[in-house]
Design a protein around this motif. Structure first.
Motif, PDB file in Angstrom:
ATOM      1  N   ALA A   1      -2.447   1.014 -11.484  1.00 22.23           N
ATOM      2  CA  ALA A   1      -1.816   2.151 -10.757  1.00 22.23           C
ATOM      3  C   ALA A   1      -2.404   3.526 -11.057  1.00 22.23           C
ATOM      4  CB  ALA A   1      -0.091   2.030 -10.681  1.00 22.23           C
TER       5      ALA A   1
ATOM      6  N   PHE B   1       0.565  -1.298  -4.194  1.00 24.47           N
ATOM      7  CA  PHE B   1      -0.649  -1.411  -3.725  1.00 24.47           C
ATOM      8  C   PHE B   1      -0.799  -1.545  -2.243  1.00 24.47           C
ATOM      9  CE2 PHE B   1      -0.549  -2.885  -8.275  1.00 24.47           C
ATOM     10  CZ  PHE B   1      -1.068  -1.627  -8.894  1.00 24.47           C
TER      11      PHE B   1
ATOM     12  N   LEU C   1      -3.225   3.370  -3.868  1.00 27.79           N
ATOM     13  CA  LEU C   1      -1.974   3.237  -4.479  1.00 27.79           C
ATOM     14  C   LEU C   1      -1.018   3.496  -3.214  1.00 27.79           C
ATOM     15  CD1 LEU C   1      -0.344   3.210  -7.326  1.00 27.79           C
ATOM     16  CD2 LEU C   1      -0.932   5.575  -7.602  1.00 27.79           C
TER      17      LEU C   1
ATOM     18  N   GLY D   1       4.053   3.162  -5.576  1.00 20.08           N
ATOM     19  CA  GLY D   1       3.290   3.075  -6.972  1.00 20.08           C
ATOM     20  C   GLY D   1       3.328   4.394  -7.596  1.00 20.08           C
TER      21      GLY D   1
END
Length: 219
Positions: free
Chosen positions: A161, A193, A203, A207
């Motif tokens: 991430a 994701f 992302l 995230g």
């Protein structure tokens, strides 16, 4: 007072025996590995008092390791189970080691673990060793159960991430960060994701929130 207060004294004690110690690995409060082929595996369970539940936890862990230790606070008046000969006799028969933690954080060796015949579950042992070795550092204090455990998988997902903050990535772009990046992006266990286009992932807001909760060093 919480069980997590016992973690650092016990960790230091096991490190003095040349174990590399990490907390909350595979559902165990404390797991230590000592170099060897295969490595020596020790599990220690923590409780504020010596009681039957602590012994039962040790029985459940015994198939996954070479040594089981049970650790608890020493009773202030010296009338706790740690001074009960029957309790010690039971742990001795099971081959468990006992550690008493004092109010100042000192650790007293009450009973050394005995060498008993092999009783291992190879699959459970292998999963425990794999998780311990994959985990970066020791991010979780043993004895806690109310917060998400920082597993090796979660650490790898966070690293992926962090690498995607500046824009979408392909799994192969993240392979040097984590060998299982493709699996992490595909299965998206935490919802961090989203597929931006074929073979490319971005992302999500979830995230980004995870990175605020668990900040990562720059890749």
């Amino acid at each position: 007072m919480q069980e997590t207060s016992l973690y650092m004294p016990v960790k230091r004690f096991l490190e003095s025996l040349e174990f590399t110690v990490k907390g909350e690995v595979g559902g165990c409060d404390v797991v230590g590995l000592r170099d060897g082929e295969p490595p020596v595996v020790v599990i220690c369970e923590l409780k504020l008092q010596f009681n039957l539940e602590l012994v039962l936890q040790g029985v459940d862990r015994a198939a996954s390791c070479d040594e089981v230790w049970l650790a608890a606070r020493m009773s202030a008046r010296g009338k706790g189970r740690e001074h009960d000969r029957r309790f010690r006799a039971l742990c001795r028969r099971l081959g468990f080691g006992l550690l008493g933690v004092g109010s100042a954080g000192n650790v007293e060796l009450l009973l050394s673990p005995a060498a008993l015949p092999p009783r291992r579950d190879p699959r459970r042992r292998s999963r425990l060793v794999d998780e311990h070795q994959r985990r970066r550092g020791d991010p979780v204090v043993g004895g806690g159960s109310r917060t998400p455990i920082m597993t090796a998988y979660r650490q790898d997902a966070l690293a992926c991430a962090a690498a995607m903050v500046d824009g979408p990535k392909r799994p192969r772009d993240l392979k040097t960060i984590s060998p299982r990046a493709a699996n992490i992006l595909l299965h998206n266990v935490y919802g961090w994701f989203a597929r931006a286009e074929r073979g490319v992932y971005a992302l999500t807001d979830v995230g980004r929130a995870a990175l605020q909760r668990w900040p990562q060093p720059a890749p």
